[in-house]
Design a protein around this motif. Structure first.
Motif: not given
Length: 187
Positions: A1-3, A11-13, A18-22, A50-56
């Protein structure tokens, strides 16, 4: 989630790539930073399952808004938050304590971490020059540490009788093994 702010989509991209690569499934949701109720973006992100939320979020105010939405929706998913979320603004957004189940992404210590002597040194400098308010700002403290490292490199070059040039700094940086103030003791 990002503004949806200039630069935030990059940053979101990067995070998404990175996550898709892994091979980690990811759903990226941007939101209008002027919106006060972020329940919609939080729901759209799939935060509840979700397993994790990333607050960017780059500001404590946006961190607080995301926290309020997550709390209102009774979501208990762990949150990985950007450094500015570790602030009194985020804490006071819900009565004075930082959100439970949140983790703060930082390669450097967070303001107020008494276990790192370099933070006390930075606070002393900030107080000395009448800028005590910046001692609690993670970005300012991080910049200060970067300037100290660069100043060390400049001093090392001058002591060695070498001019301060981009090439000399680049060579020195590549061989630098630490320590980094407010960072890793060894690289």
């Amino acid at each position: 989630i990002y503004p949806d702010l200039p630069g935030s989509n990059i940053d979101a991209e990067i995070t998404e790539a990175a996550l898709k690569y892994e091979h980690v499934p990811v759903k990226v949701v941007g939101f209008d930073p002027t919106t006060t109720n972020l329940s919609g973006p939080v729901i759209a992100s799939g935060a509840a399952t979700a397993g994790l939320v990333i607050n960017d979020s780059p500001s404590p105010q946006l961190c607080s808004a995301i926290y309020k939405a997550i709390k209102q929706l009774n979501i208990t998913t762990p949150v990985l938050a950007n450094v500015p979320c570790d602030s009194t603004v985020t804490a006071t957004g819900d009565g004075g304590s930082l959100p439970l189940g949140w983790y703060y992404a930082s390669a450097n210590p967070l303001p107020g971490d008494a276990s790192d002597p370099s933070l006390a040194a930075f606070k002393k400098v900030a107080d000395q020059f009448g800028n005590a308010v910046y001692a609690a700002d993670a970005w300012t403290a991080d910049s200060f540490a970067q300037f100290l490292t660069i100043a060390k490199w400049d001093g090392d070059l001058l002591k060695a009788g070498k001019p301060i040039t981009a090439a000399n700094l680049n060579t020195l940086a590549k061989s630098f093994k630490g320590p980094v103030p407010q960072g890793a003791p060894t690289l």
